[in-house]
Design an enzyme around this catalytic site. Structure first.
Site, PDB file in Angstrom:
ATOM      1  N   ARG A 118       1.734  -4.863   6.460  1.00  0.00           N
ATOM      2  CA  ARG A 118       1.096  -3.585   5.749  1.00  0.00           C
ATOM      3  C   ARG A 118       2.053  -2.438   5.545  1.00  0.00           C
ATOM      4  NH1 ARG A 118      -5.238  -2.326   4.609  1.00  0.00           N
ATOM      5  NH2 ARG A 118      -4.597  -0.474   3.168  1.00  0.00           N
ATOM      6  N   ARG A 120      -5.041  -1.756   8.917  1.00  0.00           N
ATOM      7  CA  ARG A 120      -6.249  -2.473   8.806  1.00  0.00           C
ATOM      8  C   ARG A 120      -5.982  -3.764   7.707  1.00  0.00           C
ATOM      9  NH1 ARG A 120      -7.467   2.689   6.938  1.00  0.00           N
ATOM     10  NH2 ARG A 120      -7.186   2.970   4.697  1.00  0.00           N
ATOM     11  N   ASN A 130     -11.272  -2.734  -5.027  1.00  0.00           N
ATOM     12  CA  ASN A 130     -10.283  -1.779  -5.861  1.00  0.00           C
ATOM     13  C   ASN A 130     -11.030  -1.477  -7.234  1.00  0.00           C
ATOM     14  OD1 ASN A 130      -7.146  -3.066  -4.952  1.00  0.00           O
ATOM     15  ND2 ASN A 130      -8.103  -1.085  -4.073  1.00  0.00           N
ATOM     16  N   SER A 168      -8.189  -4.718   5.145  1.00  0.00           N
ATOM     17  CA  SER A 168      -8.782  -4.545   3.972  1.00  0.00           C
ATOM     18  C   SER A 168      -9.129  -5.868   3.351  1.00  0.00           C
ATOM     19  CB  SER A 168      -7.919  -3.478   3.069  1.00  0.00           C
ATOM     20  OG  SER A 168      -7.435  -2.049   3.778  1.00  0.00           O
ATOM     21  N   ASP A 217       0.835  -1.193  -0.095  1.00  0.00           N
ATOM     22  CA  ASP A 217      -0.028   0.032   0.006  1.00  0.00           C
ATOM     23  C   ASP A 217       0.964   1.367   0.015  1.00  0.00           C
ATOM     24  OD1 ASP A 217      -2.298   1.577  -0.209  1.00  0.00           O
ATOM     25  OD2 ASP A 217      -2.921   1.159   2.099  1.00  0.00           O
TER      26      ASP A 217
HETATM   27  C1  IPE Z   1      -5.556  -2.645  -0.110  1.00  0.00           C
HETATM   28  O1  IPE Z   1      -5.265  -1.453  -0.368  1.00  0.00           O
HETATM   29  C2  IPE Z   1      -5.702  -3.296  -1.471  1.00  0.00           C
HETATM   30  C3  IPE Z   1      -4.317  -3.703  -2.037  1.00  0.00           C
HETATM   31  C4  IPE Z   1      -2.976  -3.105  -1.557  1.00  0.00           C
HETATM   32  C5  IPE Z   1      -4.221  -4.091  -3.059  1.00  0.00           C
HETATM   33  P1  IPE Z   1      -6.215  -0.253  -0.447  1.00  0.00           P
HETATM   34  O2  IPE Z   1      -5.351   1.002  -0.693  1.00  0.00           O
HETATM   35  O3  IPE Z   1      -7.180  -0.679  -1.688  1.00  0.00           O
HETATM   36  O4  IPE Z   1      -7.120  -0.220   1.114  1.00  0.00           O
HETATM   37  P2  IPE Z   1      -7.924   0.707   1.619  1.00  0.00           P
HETATM   38  O5  IPE Z   1      -8.828   1.252   0.653  1.00  0.00           O
HETATM   39  O6  IPE Z   1      -7.060   1.816   2.167  1.00  0.00           O
HETATM   40  O7  IPE Z   1      -8.649  -0.018   2.982  1.00  0.00           O
HETATM   41  C1  IPE Z   2      -1.518   0.129  -3.550  1.00  0.00           C
HETATM   42  O1  IPE Z   2      -1.377   1.562  -3.554  1.00  0.00           O
HETATM   43  C2  IPE Z   2      -1.913  -0.408  -4.663  1.00  0.00           C
HETATM   44  C3  IPE Z   2      -3.415  -0.955  -4.670  1.00  0.00           C
HETATM   45  C4  IPE Z   2      -4.237  -0.843  -3.672  1.00  0.00           C
HETATM   46  C5  IPE Z   2      -3.834  -1.275  -5.952  1.00  0.00           C
HETATM   47  P1  IPE Z   2      -2.572   2.584  -3.502  1.00  0.00           P
HETATM   48  O2  IPE Z   2      -2.994   2.849  -4.896  1.00  0.00           O
HETATM   49  O3  IPE Z   2      -3.807   1.824  -2.598  1.00  0.00           O
HETATM   50  O4  IPE Z   2      -1.863   4.043  -2.831  1.00  0.00           O
HETATM   51  P2  IPE Z   2      -2.510   4.851  -1.914  1.00  0.00           P
HETATM   52  O5  IPE Z   2      -3.047   4.132  -0.442  1.00  0.00           O
HETATM   53  O6  IPE Z   2      -3.560   5.368  -2.389  1.00  0.00           O
HETATM   54  O7  IPE Z   2      -1.405   5.857  -1.507  1.00  0.00           O
HETATM   55 MG    MG Z   3      -4.175   2.513  -0.566  1.00  0.00          MG
END
Ligand code: IPE
Ligand code: IPE
Ligand code: MG
Length: 253
Positions: free
Chosen positions: A196, A202, A76, A204, A28
């Site tokens: 994480r 969390r 996502n 997720s 993340d």
């Molecule tokens: C979790 O990250 C999913 C992946 C890393 C693929 P998100 O960025 O989607 O999670 P939330 O929305 O912050 O919970």
């Molecule tokens: C993780 O990075 C990749 C996926 C969830 C696919 P994010 O795209 O969630 O990055 P942030 O949380 O917005 O920084």
């Molecule tokens: Mg994210």
């Protein structure tokens, strides 16, 4: 978090503490990494793939045998279509570019998550990656793509019900072990350590069943900055924990 590499057996004891066999990572922080640099989010995802490559290379060097990475969640899909398609493109490019090398290096690839609903080209590529590496057993790379823990559990329950309906499974035979046989992670041990990145606390919807007793490590490092020393740091943290699995602390009377 300090990035100084720490020896695996740091601390009072001379003996090397066992490290995690299976590490799961919620990758993340790509968007925030890009935003901090005034770049589009897609640039963060691209650099995230580089971090994935580094991690896949570092993991076996640190004694890890199974690595499960969260790459696209069932939630996502709520992102803008352009971002979703960029993420699909990156998975495709990663598999196309790295499959040959991973295959040679003895890596077995498995993609967990909902296969239905994936574009045909991605589904075919994922099938090919699994098929071409199915004889490998030196290292196990599991990519959670279009994955949600609840979705996986519901799909497993549905397949279990089918088996009962067909008469292949009796109601009396349903227990945790039997249920696990219907999950996407069949034959993969539960993660010992779940990391994480990006300072979010969390799950997720990641590995809800499998992470029941995983040690959790949260780091502020944004995923595109993740590297071997960050992984080593998480392992060192893991090695300082006492895993009790509901029992009393070791040495307690
Ligand atoms: C979790 O990250 C999913 C992946 C890393 C693929 P998100 O960025 O989607 O999670 P939330 O929305 O912050 O919970
Ligand atoms: C993780 O990075 C990749 C996926 C969830 C696919 P994010 O795209 O969630 O990055 P942030 O949380 O917005 O920084
Ligand atoms: Mg994210």
């Amino acid at each position: 978090m300090s990035h100084a590499p720490a020896p695996a057996s740091e601390g009072a004891g001379a003996e090397r503490l066992p490290g995690p066999q299976h590490v799961a990572i919620i990758m993340d922080g790509n968007g925030r990494w890009a935003k901090a640099r005034g770049l589009p989010r897609a640039a963060g995802h691209e650099r995230g793939v580089e971090a994935l490559r580094r991690t896949v290379e570092a993991a076996p060097e640190l004694g890890i045998r199974y690595l499960t990475v969260f790459s696209f969640s069932t939630e996502n899909w709520r992102r803008p279509a352009a971002e979703v398609s960029a993420l699909f493109g990156l998975l495709k490019a990663y598999v196309q570019r790295d499959l040959g090398r991973l295959k040679k290096e003895g890596v077995r690839i498995r993609v967990i998550g909902r296969r239905e609903g994936l574009p045909a080209d991605i589904a075919d590529l994922v099938d090919k990656a699994e098929r071409e590496t199915e004889e490998n057993s030196d290292f196990f790379l599991n990519i959670a793509f279009n994955y949600g823990g609840r979705e996986e559990i519901v799909r497993a329950a549905s397949r279990l019900a089918e088996a009962v309906q067909r008469g292949d499974l009796s109601l009396e035979a349903i227990d945790e072990r039997a249920f696990e046989g219907f999950l996407d992670t069949i034959d993969i041990p539960d993660p010992d350590l779940l990391i994480r990145t990006s300072g979010e606390y969390r799950l997720s919807n990641f590995l809800l069943w499998q992470a029941a007793y995983s040690e959790l490590v949260f780091t502020d490092v944004l995923w595109p900055d993740f590297d071997k020393s960050a992984l080593q740091q998480a392992i060192t943290d893991f090695q300082s924990r006492e895993r009790r699995f509901g029992a009393v602390p070791s040495g307690a009377r």
